[in-house]
Design a protein around this motif. Structure first.
Motif, short mmCIF file in Angstrom:
data_model
loop_
_atom_site.label_atom_id
_atom_site.label_comp_id
_atom_site.label_asym_id
_atom_site.label_seq_id
_atom_site.Cartn_x
_atom_site.Cartn_y
_atom_site.Cartn_z
N THR A 175 0.86 -1.18 0.00
CA THR A 175 0.00 0.00 0.00
C THR A 175 0.89 1.23 0.00
OG1 THR A 175 -1.72 -1.16 1.25
CG2 THR A 175 -1.83 1.25 1.19
N PHE A 176 0.65 2.12 -0.96
CA PHE A 176 1.40 3.37 -1.05
C PHE A 176 0.48 4.54 -0.71
CE2 PHE A 176 3.85 0.50 -3.65
CZ PHE A 176 5.17 0.87 -3.39
N ARG A 177 1.00 5.44 0.07
CA ARG A 177 0.29 6.68 0.37
C ARG A 177 0.84 7.79 -0.51
NH1 ARG A 177 1.66 8.06 5.90
NH2 ARG A 177 3.48 9.03 4.92
N VAL A 178 -0.04 8.40 -1.29
CA VAL A 178 0.32 9.56 -2.11
C VAL A 178 -0.28 10.78 -1.44
CG1 VAL A 178 0.18 10.64 -4.36
CG2 VAL A 178 0.37 8.15 -4.20
N GLN A 179 0.57 11.61 -0.88
CA GLN A 179 0.09 12.82 -0.21
C GLN A 179 0.19 14.02 -1.16
OE1 GLN A 179 2.43 12.88 3.50
NE2 GLN A 179 0.53 12.43 4.58
N ILE A 180 -0.89 14.77 -1.23
CA ILE A 180 -0.95 15.99 -2.04
C ILE A 180 -1.02 17.16 -1.07
CG2 ILE A 180 -2.19 17.22 -3.85
CD1 ILE A 180 -3.57 14.52 -4.46
N TYR A 181 -0.21 18.18 -1.30
CA TYR A 181 -0.13 19.31 -0.39
C TYR A 181 -0.78 20.55 -1.00
CZ TYR A 181 3.28 16.32 1.92
OH TYR A 181 3.89 15.27 2.55
N ALA A 192 -3.67 -3.10 -9.43
CA ALA A 192 -3.46 -1.93 -8.58
C ALA A 192 -4.73 -1.08 -8.63
CB ALA A 192 -2.25 -1.12 -9.04
N THR A 193 -5.07 -0.48 -7.50
CA THR A 193 -6.28 0.34 -7.46
C THR A 193 -6.18 1.35 -6.31
OG1 THR A 193 -8.70 0.27 -7.35
CG2 THR A 193 -7.52 -1.23 -5.92
N ILE A 194 -6.88 2.45 -6.46
CA ILE A 194 -7.01 3.41 -5.35
C ILE A 194 -7.99 2.81 -4.35
CG2 ILE A 194 -7.74 5.72 -4.68
CD1 ILE A 194 -7.00 6.62 -7.53
N SER A 195 -7.53 2.59 -3.13
CA SER A 195 -8.37 1.91 -2.15
C SER A 195 -8.95 2.84 -1.09
CB SER A 195 -7.55 0.81 -1.46
OG SER A 195 -6.40 1.35 -0.85
N SER A 196 -8.38 4.02 -0.94
CA SER A 196 -8.88 4.94 0.09
C SER A 196 -8.41 6.35 -0.22
CB SER A 196 -8.36 4.51 1.48
OG SER A 196 -8.77 5.41 2.48
N ILE A 197 -9.23 7.32 0.17
CA ILE A 197 -8.87 8.74 0.08
C ILE A 197 -9.21 9.39 1.41
CG2 ILE A 197 -9.31 10.95 -1.05
CD1 ILE A 197 -10.04 9.42 -3.58
N THR A 245 -7.99 21.63 5.22
CA THR A 245 -6.80 20.78 5.35
C THR A 245 -5.71 21.22 4.39
OG1 THR A 245 -5.96 18.51 5.25
CG2 THR A 245 -7.67 19.09 3.67
N GLN A 246 -4.47 20.98 4.75
CA GLN A 246 -3.33 21.24 3.87
C GLN A 246 -2.84 19.97 3.19
OE1 GLN A 246 -0.37 23.08 6.34
NE2 GLN A 246 -1.40 25.07 6.37
N ILE A 247 -3.41 18.83 3.59
CA ILE A 247 -2.94 17.53 3.08
C ILE A 247 -4.13 16.68 2.68
CG2 ILE A 247 -1.66 15.43 3.61
CD1 ILE A 247 -0.19 16.99 5.79
N CYS A 248 -4.03 16.06 1.54
CA CYS A 248 -4.99 15.04 1.11
C CYS A 248 -4.18 13.80 0.73
CB CYS A 248 -5.80 15.54 -0.08
SG CYS A 248 -7.01 14.34 -0.66
N SER A 249 -4.63 12.63 1.18
CA SER A 249 -3.88 11.40 0.95
C SER A 249 -4.72 10.40 0.17
CB SER A 249 -3.46 10.77 2.29
OG SER A 249 -2.64 11.65 3.03
N LEU A 250 -4.10 9.81 -0.84
CA LEU A 250 -4.68 8.69 -1.57
C LEU A 250 -3.87 7.45 -1.23
CD1 LEU A 250 -4.62 11.35 -3.68
CD2 LEU A 250 -5.96 9.73 -5.05
N TYR A 251 -4.55 6.34 -1.04
CA TYR A 251 -3.88 5.07 -0.72
C TYR A 251 -4.10 4.11 -1.88
CZ TYR A 251 -3.51 7.05 3.93
OH TYR A 251 -3.21 7.86 4.99
N ILE A 252 -3.01 3.63 -2.43
CA ILE A 252 -3.05 2.76 -3.60
C ILE A 252 -2.60 1.37 -3.21
CG2 ILE A 252 -2.23 2.41 -5.96
CD1 ILE A 252 -1.68 5.40 -6.07
N GLY A 253 -3.48 0.39 -3.36
CA GLY A 253 -3.13 -1.00 -3.09
C GLY A 253 -2.61 -1.66 -4.36
#
Length: 457
Positions: free
Chosen positions: A228-234, A290-295, A305-313
């Motif tokens: 699982t990878f976390r992609v953080q957008i600022y 692979a798919t986006i599993s959570s936001i 918020t200053q951060i948004c995170s997408l979690y990719i499985g």
């Protein structure tokens, strides 16, 4: 033999006498009762204690000298043994106690499931209807678990004293969850607390291993890992009365407004991921997805918020490394103009495979069993069974040749489980050998049920 049970064809590398003796030692009604009793114990990941205690009591009652070991008292692995009185090879069967379930946390349940989903009785109940089993726990994984237990009982009842050890292991945690961020620590551990812990601390030393799970009677010695990878957008959080809403979402300061192009880019990447990482061998085909599993982005009561995170499985094939996926994701994100980001792996399990020459003796025994019971050569399992994590990965990781093999997965019948039980017993007999016979190195190399190796290139 119970009514409605088809007598297996007496073909292949096993003698008619051996097959008949084991067949007669399997009570289909007892097997069905065990499947239903064990499967109707609600046993989600982190809640396996009652099912673990049941298996321990069954092994103790049947004389398989069970040992329970675990990292925490309420999540115990159970290890039983049969045979081991001579110079034969040791074969370990493993099946998992946990079954996929609806989230137990009511907050998580409310945020991730429709109300009607929790009403599906198959989450917690198993039954036999019109000759087929219903309930998720039967297929995953306590039907095959019952088969491995009854296989050992049938060998014992039929008087086959095994030279090598037949290990019977029932483990928690195969389905997950995994510790991630604030939900971390031992309470959320999955794989490390189950077969992995059992391998290191359960008093086992197998030459070969089988993950007893449904494969529609196909066989594979590949297993996918997962990460699982976390992609953080600022971005910036602006006090709403001071905000001047821009015409274009790309110009909005909040990271939430930047999700559109990020999701499009990541979706395109996931479509390429399976194509670029397909891995096909004679031991199985892995199609990693692979798919986006959570936001996650802020809280409704915090004002922004200053951060948004997408979690990719991502599934990981046996030849993939998490680092390669990380670099690929970073490359995709760098191509998006004006996006400040960070990519971090928060959960990593690599996939594994057995070496073809090392697994061949065990695969030959599986092939002989399928030939004897089904009357046809064994087939390569469907790609879905080699594109997921199963606990044969644990053993291949530690250089113990391992595969996964078992009965019909969807809507299995008592006949399916009866045949699987017979096959497991025959495989154990082939690998471990009998005390009254000279034990070879397991079985003839390159022979699958008297047929040429169907997986040879």
């Amino acid at each position: 033999m119970a009514d409605g049970i088809t007598k297996p064809s007496m073909m292949g590398a096993f003698s008619d006498e051996d097959v008949k003796a084991i067949t007669d030692a399997i009570d289909i009604n007892e097997l069905t009762d065990l499947i239903l009793e064990l499967s109707n114990i609600y046993s989600p990941s982190t809640g396996e204690a009652e099912a673990s205690a049941f298996v321990h009591a069954w092994m103790e009652r049947e004389g398989f000298n069970p040992l329970s070991v675990g990292a925490v008292p309420h999540r115990q692995n159970v290890i039983g043994t049969y045979g081991g009185h001579g110079a034969g090879r040791n074969l370990l069967f493993t099946a998992h106690l946990d079954t996929e379930s609806e989230p137990s946390d009511p907050t998580v349940l409310a945020k991730t499931r429709r109300p009607s989903s929790a009403e599906n009785r198959e989450w917690k109940e198993c039954w036999l209807e019109e000759g087929k089993f219903y309930g998720y726990a039967v297929a995953n994984d306590r039907g095959p678990m019952s088969c491995m237990l009854m296989a050992a009982k049938a060998l014992k009842k039929a008087g086959f004293d095994l030279a090598g050890r037949m290990y019977l292991t029932a483990c928690p945690g195969e389905c997950g969850p995994e510790p991630i961020e604030e939900r971390g620590g031992i309470d959320y551990m999955g794989k490390e607390i189950g077969a992995h812990y059992m391998f290191h601390h359960g008093g086992v030393a197998p030459d070969y291993a089988i993950a007893a799970e449904g494969t529609d009677f196909g066989v594979t010695w590949l297993g996918a890992g997962s990460c699982t990878f976390r992609v953080q957008i600022y971005g910036e959080s602006i006090f709403r009365p001071l905000l001047k809403a821009p015409e274009k979402t790309a110009d909005h300061p909040s990271p939430l407004y930047k999700l559109g192009p990020v999701i499009e880019a990541l979706h395109a990447w996931t479509r390429d991921y399976e194509r670029d990482n397909t891995y096909d061998t004679k031991g199985g085909t892995c199609l990693p997805k692979a798919t986006i599993s959570s936001i996650q982005g802020g809280f409704p009561y915090s004002g922004g918020t200053q951060i948004c995170s997408l979690y990719i499985g991502c599934d990981l094939g046996p030849k993939q490394k998490a680092a390669d996926v990380l670099h690929s994701l970073e490359s995709v994100m760098r191509e998006l103009p004006g996006i400040e980001f960070d990519v971090t792996p928060v959960n990593v399990y690599h996939g594994y495979e057995a070496q073809d020459d090392e697994i061949e003796p065990l695969a030959a025994s599986v092939g002989s069993a399928v030939q004897s019971v089904k009357g046809h050569p064994v087939e390569k399992a469907k790609s879905v069974y080699s594109s997921m994590w199963r606990d044969h990965n644990v053993f291949n990781m530690h250089r113990i040749p391992a595969l996964t093999f078992g009965p019909t997965r969807w809507r299995p019948t008592p006949q399916d489980f009866f045949e699987c039980t017979l096959m497991y017993a025959l495989i154990a007999l082939s690998v471990c050998g009998q005390m009254n016979e000279q034990v070879s190195s397991t079985t003839a190399k390159g022979v699958y049920g008297g047929m040429s190796n169907p997986f040879e290139n």
